[in-house]
Each structure stands twice: as C-alpha cells, then as structure tokens.
Design an enzyme around this catalytic site. Sequence first.
Site, PDB file in Angstrom:
ATOM      1  N   ARG A 175       0.850  -1.203   0.000  1.00  0.00           N
ATOM      2  CA  ARG A 175       0.000   0.000   0.000  1.00  0.00           C
ATOM      3  C   ARG A 175       0.880   1.246   0.000  1.00  0.00           C
ATOM      4  NH1 ARG A 175      -3.297  -3.610   2.552  1.00  0.00           N
ATOM      5  NH2 ARG A 175      -5.127  -4.030   1.264  1.00  0.00           N
ATOM      6  N   ASP A 204      -0.204  -6.180  -3.610  1.00  0.00           N
ATOM      7  CA  ASP A 204      -1.620  -5.918  -3.323  1.00  0.00           C
ATOM      8  C   ASP A 204      -2.212  -5.151  -4.491  1.00  0.00           C
ATOM      9  OD1 ASP A 204      -4.136  -5.543  -1.844  1.00  0.00           O
ATOM     10  OD2 ASP A 204      -2.923  -6.096  -0.104  1.00  0.00           O
ATOM     11  N   HIS A 274      -6.863  -9.388  -4.175  1.00  0.00           N
ATOM     12  CA  HIS A 274      -5.804  -8.390  -3.929  1.00  0.00           C
ATOM     13  C   HIS A 274      -4.729  -8.427  -5.021  1.00  0.00           C
ATOM     14  CE1 HIS A 274      -7.170  -6.781  -0.093  1.00  0.00           C
ATOM     15  NE2 HIS A 274      -7.456  -8.011   0.292  1.00  0.00           N
ATOM     16  N   ASP A 337      -7.003 -13.921   1.494  1.00  0.00           N
ATOM     17  CA  ASP A 337      -8.057 -13.143   2.145  1.00  0.00           C
ATOM     18  C   ASP A 337      -8.889 -12.377   1.118  1.00  0.00           C
ATOM     19  OD1 ASP A 337      -5.782 -11.598   1.536  1.00  0.00           O
ATOM     20  OD2 ASP A 337      -6.418 -10.011   2.882  1.00  0.00           O
ATOM     21  N   GLU A 338     -10.075 -12.044   1.531  1.00  0.00           N
ATOM     22  CA  GLU A 338     -10.914 -11.056   0.850  1.00  0.00           C
ATOM     23  C   GLU A 338     -10.936 -11.218  -0.670  1.00  0.00           C
ATOM     24  OE1 GLU A 338     -10.435  -7.520   4.165  1.00  0.00           O
ATOM     25  OE2 GLU A 338      -8.931  -7.623   2.593  1.00  0.00           O
ATOM     26  N   TRP A 410      -6.787 -13.932  11.485  1.00  0.00           N
ATOM     27  CA  TRP A 410      -6.787 -12.456  11.538  1.00  0.00           C
ATOM     28  C   TRP A 410      -8.141 -11.876  11.851  1.00  0.00           C
ATOM     29  CZ3 TRP A 410      -9.275  -8.831   8.338  1.00  0.00           C
ATOM     30  CH2 TRP A 410      -9.902  -9.331   7.187  1.00  0.00           C
ATOM     31  N   TYR A 435      -3.595  -5.668  15.410  1.00  0.00           N
ATOM     32  CA  TYR A 435      -3.522  -4.879  14.175  1.00  0.00           C
ATOM     33  C   TYR A 435      -2.973  -3.494  14.513  1.00  0.00           C
ATOM     34  CZ  TYR A 435      -5.278  -7.861  10.450  1.00  0.00           C
ATOM     35  OH  TYR A 435      -5.385  -8.825   9.481  1.00  0.00           O
ATOM     36  N   PHE A 436      -1.711  -3.332  14.190  1.00  0.00           N
ATOM     37  CA  PHE A 436      -1.035  -2.107  14.606  1.00  0.00           C
ATOM     38  C   PHE A 436      -1.360  -0.916  13.699  1.00  0.00           C
ATOM     39  CE2 PHE A 436       2.699  -4.223  17.148  1.00  0.00           C
ATOM     40  CZ  PHE A 436       1.773  -4.727  18.046  1.00  0.00           C
ATOM     41  N   ASP A 437      -2.265  -1.138  12.728  1.00  0.00           N
ATOM     42  CA  ASP A 437      -2.763   0.030  11.987  1.00  0.00           C
ATOM     43  C   ASP A 437      -3.955   0.663  12.707  1.00  0.00           C
ATOM     44  OD1 ASP A 437      -4.231  -2.307  11.400  1.00  0.00           O
ATOM     45  OD2 ASP A 437      -4.782  -1.626   9.383  1.00  0.00           O
ATOM     46  N   THR A 486      -0.582  -0.606   5.740  1.00  0.00           N
ATOM     47  CA  THR A 486      -0.101   0.771   5.577  1.00  0.00           C
ATOM     48  C   THR A 486      -0.950   1.636   4.646  1.00  0.00           C
ATOM     49  OG1 THR A 486       1.404   0.071   3.812  1.00  0.00           O
ATOM     50  CG2 THR A 486       2.296   0.089   6.063  1.00  0.00           C
ATOM     51  N   GLU A 487      -2.252   1.330   4.544  1.00  0.00           N
ATOM     52  CA  GLU A 487      -3.087   2.214   3.720  1.00  0.00           C
ATOM     53  C   GLU A 487      -2.912   3.678   4.120  1.00  0.00           C
ATOM     54  OE1 GLU A 487      -4.163  -0.629   5.045  1.00  0.00           O
ATOM     55  OE2 GLU A 487      -5.798  -1.539   3.890  1.00  0.00           O
TER      56      GLU A 487
HETATM   57  C1  ACM Z   1      -6.333  -8.893   6.207  1.00  0.00           C
HETATM   58  O1  ACM Z   1      -6.264  -8.063   7.136  1.00  0.00           O
HETATM   59  N1  ACM Z   1      -7.066  -8.640   5.141  1.00  0.00           N
HETATM   60  C2  ACM Z   1      -5.615 -10.141   6.253  1.00  0.00           C
END
Ligand code: ACM
Length: 545
Positions: A175, A204, A274, A337-338, A410, A435-437, A486-487
Amino acid sequence: MAIISLFLPLSLRAKSEEVKINVIPYPQSVTMGNGTFKSAGANFNCDQAIGSESQRVIKELADKITLISGKTCSFATPVGLTPSIAQGKMKGFIFLKNASYGPEEYSIDITKKKCIVQANGYNGFLYAVMTLKQLMPVAIFSDDLDPNQAFLMPCVSIKDSPRFAYRGFMLDCARHFFSVEEVKKCLDVMALYKINRLHWHLTDDQGWRVEIKKYPRLTEVGAYRNGTMIGKDWKSNDGKRYGGYYTQAQLRDVVAYAQKLGITIIPEIDLPGHMVAALAAYPNLGCTGGPYEVSTKWGIMDQVLCPGKEDMFTFLEGVFTELMDIFPSEYIHIGGDECPKTEWEKCPACQAKIKELGLKATKDHTAEQYLQNYVTARMQKFLNDHGRKIIGWDEILEGDLAEGATVMSWRGVKGGIEASKRGFDVVMSPNSYLYFDYYQSQNLDKEPLAIGGDLPIEKVYGYEPFEGMDASQQKHILGVQANLWTEYIATPSHLEYMMLPRMLALSEIQWCKPEDKNFDRFMTSFKAESARILDTLGYSYRKPE
Ligand code: ACM
Ligand code: ZN
C-alpha cells in the site's frame, strides 16, 4: 539465604525486591546477585565450538564496547573452553556452547569478575547479546565515545527461552512502499525484542513490489499507481504518481541482513484476490481481460485472478519459482483473504473449470468458494513439491483445506480456534489485539490518521493466545504475529509510531509465559530503559501517558 532474609527489616526486603532488570521481553528466570560487573575493557573469550556466526555477533559487542568506552575488549576464540575452566580463574566475558539447551535458549551468569553466557545455537547467543545490551547503560546503543562510562551490568543470573517458536511481525510494503533502509530499521528493532519472523506483504491491489524477471511488467506497470486517495475521501486523488519496488538483489540483501538478526523473512504474494496491480500488468490473468488500473483507493476489489485459465497458474508458478530462489523460508504466504467471487460467478472459463472439477455448492459454501480451495490446493502442491509449506489468511479454511497448511487467524481469534480444532497449525494475529494500523488511543485529535479501531498498548499486552483452546488445540499454535497495514501510513516516522511501543508488548506475548507477564513492570521498564533505547536509536514511537 532465604532464612536470613526472613529476618531482614521490612524496608530492606522491599528495597531488595525493587532491584530488577529492565529487560524486554522479560526473561523466564531472573535471580539478582550483589554488585556489578564492568564491561569496559573486559576480555571476551568464546569457545570455538559456538561457531563463527555466533562469534561474529559477540565480537561486534566487544568492538562496540571498545569503540565507545575507549578501553579495549580483547577477543579470543580458544578451543575446548569448558564450564569448569570458565568457573575457574578466568575473568571477563565467557561464551560457551551448551548442547542441552534449545535452539533459542540462553543463560547469563554475571558476578563481579565474570559474565558467563551459554547457548546452543545462533539465536540463543544473539538473544543473550540483546539481553546483555539491555543490562548495560543505554549508551551502549549510541555511537559516541564516552571514556567515563564503565558499562556496568548488575550481577544477575538469567535463564531464558521463548514461549513460542514463531514470533512474527507483518509489514505491508504494498500500500505504501518503504525503502530497504527503513525495512532494515524495522528488522533491527524486531531483533532487539527477539522477534524472529518478518512476514513481508509484497503485493496488493495498489502495488506490486517484487521484481520477477519472467514477468517484467509486474514492476514496470504494477509497481506504480496514478495517485492515491487523500485521507478517507474515497472520491479524491492526490494526482501524484506513486510507487517503487525491490530488485531481486535488494531482496537478497534484506534476506541476508535479516538472517544475521536471527529473522526469517516469509514473503507473501496475496492471491487470488488483492491482485489488481498484477492484472494491470497482465490483463489476460483476469476473468474479463481488463483493462485494469493499479488501484488508487483502498478496500476490497472485485477484480481477481481467473482460475479458469491455465495461464494464470503458469504465471503463479513462475512468480513463486523466483520467489523461492530469493527467500529460503520454509513457509511461503499465499494470502487468500478477501477474494470476492462476483467475477467467477459470471466468467465462462471459471464456470467451465467448476464443471470440469465437479465442484458443487453445499449448504455452507458456494461452488466458487470451492474453486478458491482448488487454487489454494494447487499452490500448496506446487510449493510442497519444492520443499516449502504454505501459510494463508484464515479465509483458506472456508470449505476444504488440505493437510499441512498453516492458518493465520486475523478475523479475531475464531479462525485460529477452528483451524486448531481441525488439526491445522496456526499463527494467531487477531485484528482484535494485534492490528497495529488501529488507533493507539481514542484521543483522536492527538493521533495521526489510522484505519480505525481502538488498540491501546494495554489491550495488546493483555492478549492470551491460548484463550478458548484446549490442550490438543494449543499444541497447534506455532506463535503470534502483529500486522501493520499501511493504507494510511506513508512515511517511516508514522510507520514507527504505529509499531512502537506496541511491538514491545507483542514481544512479551510471544516470549513470556503468561505468569511472567506484568503490565506495570513492563511499562516501568519501558519508560526506564526501552524508551531511551528507542530515542538513542532514532525511532519515533508513541510516548506513553
Ligand atoms: C487482512 O487483514 N485482510 C488479512
Ligand atoms: Zn474467471
């Protein structure tokens, strides 16, 4: 001794109990002695049997003390240095191999005249050195000559080994792109706190960051985006072309750098979702054929790889072949994921594949979900055939998952609980704790922009990875990892601020037995020692209130 101490006045006993060391993560067993040992000018003796790599780390410590104290620490590697010789007249630092220790275990025995260190492997000696440095004045982390500094350490006996073998931290360089220098700075602080896995999120929707020689457009096209949304304004674009990637030579250099710090790098190629950056480079890999554009916004994209096309698997195998050559890690992360299935539902090639494979919807899952399982299984087989193992995000559990996969939990802890019940190995990295974001305080006008959440250091520290698991599940928990997406993080100082000091709390979850954790002791140590270490080393971090 115990009997005498019973008769000490209460005030004295309380005082002696206060004597403690500010080491993070706190060692398993600590017995304080009396007095101090002077490191400046001390001789260093390493038994040759400990090996040249461990000797190098120890010599670096000797050279550092020499440099900044101005008093020479001699360094020797005699053959046949035994515990009884070490216990005899020899003075100074003595490093011995102890074959009965685990690979990351070490002990340190400091008396006024000598400091005996024992370990059985490279990480054991490395961690002993990290602990020794935290026992010394913070000046050991500086480069400035200080001839008045004796680099005293308290007399103490320490015996130490980790709770979990897998102690991870994930860094998202897709990101936002972070330089080799910044990645190394993250590795340095990880090693200091005995964290031994860097999960490196390299691809990503918003950028492909790893050079693949067979597919040059991945970096020519996929590494750059036409601007980035501003803050949380989903309609905006800052108009600045943004990107970057690591060459294979740079990646190899980072792998070697990490190895010296006892850290294995686990690369992640996130698939089959992704993947928009890769699709922008090679549109034929998608269901619609594009055109695609490297994403300028965050979120979950409908455009994903097309498993109906055999070329897509050829592509992935080509990518992983080069990746395995760069990264010697036993584990390779395949994301998972996703991955929305909207395109697969409409794609003739995907539907033909579903038919060919005989995939049928069940009451719990769609045929398209089983198609993702098929992608996972093919990549797992390919990587297993090359001697590697897969890790994936907990979505890989949905439907079928072949034996031997490791699941990274997660979406809270439930994926890890289910995976361990089904007999899979697990790394716990729940967003609810790690989740450190997420924000570090709810005083939002004092915090830099974050994705959301509420994750103060106390909450991180309080995480217990075995909660909700019986003994048969607990044995599948390889370890614990925190993730830094890091978005909303574009600069090194912001990155470090989100990471620190929460990474130190992470280190105690990973390293310490639950009964050895104590948040008050941890914060007192942090303020007394680690905050000053981070200042000296030039990290930005969130100052505790
Ligand atoms: C994730 O946070 N999408 C693995
Ligand atoms: Zn398709």
